[in-house]
Scaffold this motif. Sequence first.
Motif, PDB file in Angstrom:
ATOM      1  N   SER A   1       3.595  -4.943  12.524  1.00 49.58           N
ATOM      2  CA  SER A   1       3.634  -4.123  13.431  1.00 49.58           C
ATOM      3  C   SER A   1       4.647  -4.391  14.452  1.00 49.58           C
ATOM      4  N   HIS A   2       5.185  -3.291  15.083  1.00 47.10           N
ATOM      5  CA  HIS A   2       6.081  -3.538  16.017  1.00 47.10           C
ATOM      6  C   HIS A   2       5.459  -3.200  17.584  1.00 47.10           C
ATOM      7  N   ASN A   3       4.300  -2.952  17.548  1.00 46.69           N
ATOM      8  CA  ASN A   3       3.447  -2.378  18.906  1.00 46.69           C
ATOM      9  C   ASN A   3       3.108  -3.658  19.544  1.00 46.69           C
TER      10      ASN A   3
ATOM     11  N   LYS B   1      -0.520  -0.065  10.140  1.00 46.80           N
ATOM     12  CA  LYS B   1      -1.187   1.228  10.424  1.00 46.80           C
ATOM     13  C   LYS B   1      -1.067   2.043   9.184  1.00 46.80           C
ATOM     14  N   GLY B   2       0.074   2.283   8.344  1.00 51.78           N
ATOM     15  CA  GLY B   2       0.165   3.123   7.333  1.00 51.78           C
ATOM     16  C   GLY B   2       1.625   4.090   7.564  1.00 51.78           C
ATOM     17  N   ALA B   3       2.330   3.922   6.530  1.00 49.27           N
ATOM     18  CA  ALA B   3       3.644   4.659   6.486  1.00 49.27           C
ATOM     19  C   ALA B   3       3.773   6.171   6.114  1.00 49.27           C
TER      20      ALA B   3
ATOM     21  N   PHE C   1       5.121   4.070  19.157  1.00 48.09           N
ATOM     22  CA  PHE C   1       5.302   3.001  20.388  1.00 48.09           C
ATOM     23  C   PHE C   1       6.843   3.104  20.573  1.00 48.09           C
TER      24      PHE C   1
ATOM     25  N   LYS D   1      -3.568   9.032  17.259  1.00 48.97           N
ATOM     26  CA  LYS D   1      -3.025   7.772  17.320  1.00 48.97           C
ATOM     27  C   LYS D   1      -3.837   6.641  17.949  1.00 48.97           C
TER      28      LYS D   1
ATOM     29  N   GLN E   1      -4.240  -0.274   5.013  1.00 55.40           N
ATOM     30  CA  GLN E   1      -3.687   0.818   6.210  1.00 55.40           C
ATOM     31  C   GLN E   1      -4.690   1.170   7.192  1.00 55.40           C
TER      32      GLN E   1
ATOM     33  N   GLU F   1       8.424   7.468  11.051  1.00 53.32           N
ATOM     34  CA  GLU F   1       7.397   6.719  11.748  1.00 53.32           C
ATOM     35  C   GLU F   1       7.642   6.253  13.172  1.00 53.32           C
TER      36      GLU F   1
ATOM     37  N   ALA G   1       0.964  -1.090   0.182  1.00 48.17           N
ATOM     38  CA  ALA G   1      -0.085  -0.006  -0.101  1.00 48.17           C
ATOM     39  C   ALA G   1       0.843   1.218  -0.037  1.00 48.17           C
TER      40      ALA G   1
ATOM     41  N   ARG H   1      -2.393  -8.065   4.454  1.00 50.26           N
ATOM     42  CA  ARG H   1      -1.333  -7.719   5.469  1.00 50.26           C
ATOM     43  C   ARG H   1      -1.829  -6.405   6.127  1.00 50.26           C
TER      44      ARG H   1
ATOM     45  N   THR I   1      -5.974   5.177  15.251  1.00 46.50           N
ATOM     46  CA  THR I   1      -5.437   4.248  14.246  1.00 46.50           C
ATOM     47  C   THR I   1      -5.283   2.903  14.983  1.00 46.50           C
TER      48      THR I   1
ATOM     49  N   TYR J   1      -6.860   9.379  10.351  1.00 45.78           N
ATOM     50  CA  TYR J   1      -7.020   9.572  11.719  1.00 45.78           C
ATOM     51  C   TYR J   1      -5.850  10.574  12.308  1.00 45.78           C
ATOM     52  N   GLU J   2      -6.285  11.534  13.069  1.00 44.80           N
ATOM     53  CA  GLU J   2      -5.597  12.370  13.693  1.00 44.80           C
ATOM     54  C   GLU J   2      -4.937  11.907  14.979  1.00 44.80           C
TER      55      GLU J   2
HETATM   56  C1  LIG Z   1       6.323  -5.756   7.673  1.00 46.70           C
HETATM   57  C2  LIG Z   1       5.740  -4.412   7.528  1.00 46.70           C
HETATM   58  C3  LIG Z   1       5.270  -4.255   6.138  1.00 46.70           C
HETATM   59  C4  LIG Z   1       4.937  -2.831   5.929  1.00 46.70           C
HETATM   60  N1  LIG Z   1       4.123  -2.505   4.785  1.00 46.70           N
HETATM   61  C5  LIG Z   1       3.596  -1.380   4.570  1.00 46.70           C
HETATM   62  C6  LIG Z   1       2.871  -1.031   3.421  1.00 46.70           C
HETATM   63  O1  LIG Z   1       3.008  -1.743   2.394  1.00 46.70           O
HETATM   64  N2  LIG Z   1       2.518   0.128   3.377  1.00 46.70           N
HETATM   65  C7  LIG Z   1       2.552   1.069   4.463  1.00 46.70           C
HETATM   66  O2  LIG Z   1       1.966   2.311   4.229  1.00 46.70           O
HETATM   67  N3  LIG Z   1       3.169   0.770   5.664  1.00 46.70           N
HETATM   68  C8  LIG Z   1       3.781  -0.348   5.702  1.00 46.70           C
HETATM   69  N4  LIG Z   1       4.386  -0.518   6.926  1.00 46.70           N
HETATM   70  C9  LIG Z   1       4.551   0.393   7.832  1.00 46.70           C
HETATM   71  C10 LIG Z   1       3.628   0.474   8.843  1.00 46.70           C
HETATM   72  O3  LIG Z   1       2.331   1.059   8.181  1.00 46.70           O
HETATM   73  C11 LIG Z   1       3.936   1.428  10.091  1.00 46.70           C
HETATM   74  O4  LIG Z   1       3.938   2.747   9.585  1.00 46.70           O
HETATM   75  C12 LIG Z   1       4.684   1.001  10.862  1.00 46.70           C
HETATM   76  O5  LIG Z   1       4.840  -0.387  11.098  1.00 46.70           O
HETATM   77  C13 LIG Z   1       4.802   1.567  12.237  1.00 46.70           C
HETATM   78  O6  LIG Z   1       3.613   1.035  12.934  1.00 46.70           O
HETATM   79  P1  LIG Z   1       3.487   0.436  14.202  1.00 46.70           P
HETATM   80  O7  LIG Z   1       2.239  -0.470  14.629  1.00 46.70           O
HETATM   81  O8  LIG Z   1       4.886  -0.585  14.258  1.00 46.70           O
HETATM   82  O9  LIG Z   1       3.855   1.370  15.346  1.00 46.70           O
HETATM   83  P2  LIG Z   1       3.080   2.373  16.220  1.00 46.70           P
HETATM   84  O10 LIG Z   1       4.202   3.071  16.819  1.00 46.70           O
HETATM   85  O11 LIG Z   1       2.102   1.642  17.112  1.00 46.70           O
HETATM   86  O12 LIG Z   1       2.403   2.897  15.143  1.00 46.70           O
HETATM   87  C14 LIG Z   1       2.988   4.150  14.340  1.00 46.70           C
HETATM   88  C15 LIG Z   1       1.950   4.405  13.462  1.00 46.70           C
HETATM   89  O13 LIG Z   1       0.550   5.099  14.046  1.00 46.70           O
HETATM   90  C16 LIG Z   1       0.285   5.855  12.851  1.00 46.70           C
HETATM   91  N5  LIG Z   1       0.235   7.372  13.751  1.00 46.70           N
HETATM   92  C17 LIG Z   1       1.129   7.942  14.136  1.00 46.70           C
HETATM   93  N6  LIG Z   1       0.774   9.077  14.635  1.00 46.70           N
HETATM   94  C18 LIG Z   1      -0.487   9.129  14.277  1.00 46.70           C
HETATM   95  C19 LIG Z   1      -1.546  10.154  14.778  1.00 46.70           C
HETATM   96  N7  LIG Z   1      -1.197  11.151  15.517  1.00 46.70           N
HETATM   97  N8  LIG Z   1      -2.785   9.910  14.461  1.00 46.70           N
HETATM   98  C20 LIG Z   1      -3.279   8.850  13.738  1.00 46.70           C
HETATM   99  N9  LIG Z   1      -2.560   7.713  13.502  1.00 46.70           N
HETATM  100  C21 LIG Z   1      -0.874   8.059  13.870  1.00 46.70           C
HETATM  101  C22 LIG Z   1       1.059   5.967  11.748  1.00 46.70           C
HETATM  102  O14 LIG Z   1       0.414   5.102  10.860  1.00 46.70           O
HETATM  103  C23 LIG Z   1       2.425   5.595  12.358  1.00 46.70           C
HETATM  104  O15 LIG Z   1       3.182   4.786  11.245  1.00 46.70           O
HETATM  105  C24 LIG Z   1       4.619  -1.803   6.973  1.00 46.70           C
HETATM  106  C25 LIG Z   1       5.376  -2.206   8.056  1.00 46.70           C
HETATM  107  C26 LIG Z   1       5.654  -3.400   8.424  1.00 46.70           C
HETATM  108  C27 LIG Z   1       6.376  -3.878   9.747  1.00 46.70           C
END
Ligand SMILES: Cc1cc2nc3c(=O)[nH]c(=O)nc-3n(C[C@H](O)[C@H](O)[C@H](O)COP(=O)(O)OP(=O)(O)OC[C@H]3O[C@@H](n4cnc5c(N)ncnc54)[C@H](O)[C@@H]3O)c2cc1C
Length: 450
Positions: free
Chosen positions: A352-354, A301-303, A427, A325, A271, A420, A238, A298, A328, A322-323
């Motif tokens: 996720s790593h959360n 949350k979104g990159a 997290f 976290k 996402q 991110e 995505a 898969r 999300t 979403y604004e």
């Molecule tokens: C194996 C793998 C594959 C991935 N593939 C993709 C992909 O194809 N496309 C893609 O877009 N991403 C991808 N990602 C990245 C993923 O979307 C996350 O950005 C990243 O994993 C961080 O999320 P988290 O759950 O690990 O950590 P957390 O710290 O729990 O979450 C961070 C995420 O929360 C969200 N966030 C942060 N601040 C706010 C806010 N103020 N309001 C709302 N939401 C917020 C964002 O999405 C941020 O990345 C992938 C990640 C992994 C591990």
Amino acid sequence: MITIPSRDLETTTRNLGLKIFDQSERRSSRFFSGLFWVRKFLELSFRYPKLKLELFRFVDVLPSLRSNREITEHFVLYLLSEDSGIPAWIRKTLRFYASLFPISVLFGGFVRFAVGRASGNFIAGRDLKTADANLKRIRAKGNVFTLDVLGEAALSEKEAVAYQKQYLELLRNIGRFSGSETTGYGRSPFVNVSVKCSSLYSQISSLAKEESISALKERLRPILRTAKENGYFANLDAEQSDYKDVLLTLAEEIFSEPDFADYPHFGVVIQTYLRESENDLKRILEYSKNRKTPITVRLVKGAYWEYEVIRARERGWEIPVYENKRETDANYERCGRLLMDSFPRVLSAFASHNVRSLAYLLSYAESKGLSKRDFEIQMLYGMADSYKIVFSSMGYRVREYTPLGLMLPGMAYLVRRLLENTSNQGFLQNLITGRTNFETLLSDPGGSNE
Ligand SMILES: Cc1cc2nc3c(=O)[nH]c(=O)nc-3n(C[C@H](O)[C@H](O)[C@H](O)COP(=O)(O)OP(=O)(O)OC[C@H]3O[C@@H](n4cnc5c(N)ncnc54)[C@H](O)[C@@H]3O)c2cc1C
């Protein structure tokens, strides 16, 4: 759908989360495979938030700088400016030494080395050959990988064709890592590739949806065919929300073509920061249920959170993400439940790593009687290694998202990963800075059980 009392689920989530924290080491050094420069970079960006933005801008421009001297000049310009937040005496001292020859040249070389080392932590190698030892290491740990050829959006068709060629070569030469695991729902291939469609077609646009889909199909067919011939898994990643409809429609159409309709190893990404994501997921669930064989989703949350917010604000559009976290996070848990409720008509990978997000979904899976191999946990190469060890020792299948490519052009990837993971609400930042205790990190984001 079985209704599980939310209080019981919260208790098992908390207990599992504490167990994961307990078993993995809390120290940040281990979180990043021990690489000194990444840790230093993160610590600095936590301490000086203004500097963080400048660091990202600097890293972004670095690949285009030719000489070590130019690197030093840009370093001074971006990172040692008055509003960087760094104490004046440090700035002035560094500025003074950076202006002296040959220190300016040596310093530029050192910066190039440090940033190269930092990206080397996230990129397994230039190509299959140079990544071989790292890929073997992943397999030796009992984990699997999904390979991603690094590339940002293609600017020309020449670039797009070259990107397609790289994937085809990859798929033709990865045979030594092939094999599969038999699971409750069938076979799960070890080899898995993740494709970025904006790198496969330079004119991709939501305004020219039909043309974009048709051009992407042409580029994707050989990749999907080669994956199918070898029994590998292919995933469409995505990207920005602008491309979301193009990508989901593309997936639905191409995965239903006669050549591919009965092949079970294709996947898409949802996402959960997107407000529309729950509806998108329901659409994909319906699609997967009606297909001859299920596809995989898969869940991420979104990159591109910063990009989505800034772009929408600039143009006066409604913000698509979403604004807050916690929204999300709660949506991640809701969507994860939907996925597991639909097993085995759809398969899932939780990326996720959360620890809270994963512990919640693993607890939910267990309460539904799903086996630990009925889905995957996915994490990025070079990150959260201590968690990967814990999850695989618990019996879960862990897949590492493993980029291949040149270090300097891979910089955009590095910047996104660090953005991110150093965001205020991330997290990781909370974990490393120790600002939040484990109980808080494991707390209910609210709304997941609705
Ligand atoms: C194996 C793998 C594959 C991935 N593939 C993709 C992909 O194809 N496309 C893609 O877009 N991403 C991808 N990602 C990245 C993923 O979307 C996350 O950005 C990243 O994993 C961080 O999320 P988290 O759950 O690990 O950590 P957390 O710290 O729990 O979450 C961070 C995420 O929360 C969200 N966030 C942060 N601040 C706010 C806010 N103020 N309001 C709302 N939401 C917020 C964002 O999405 C941020 O990345 C992938 C990640 C992994 C591990």
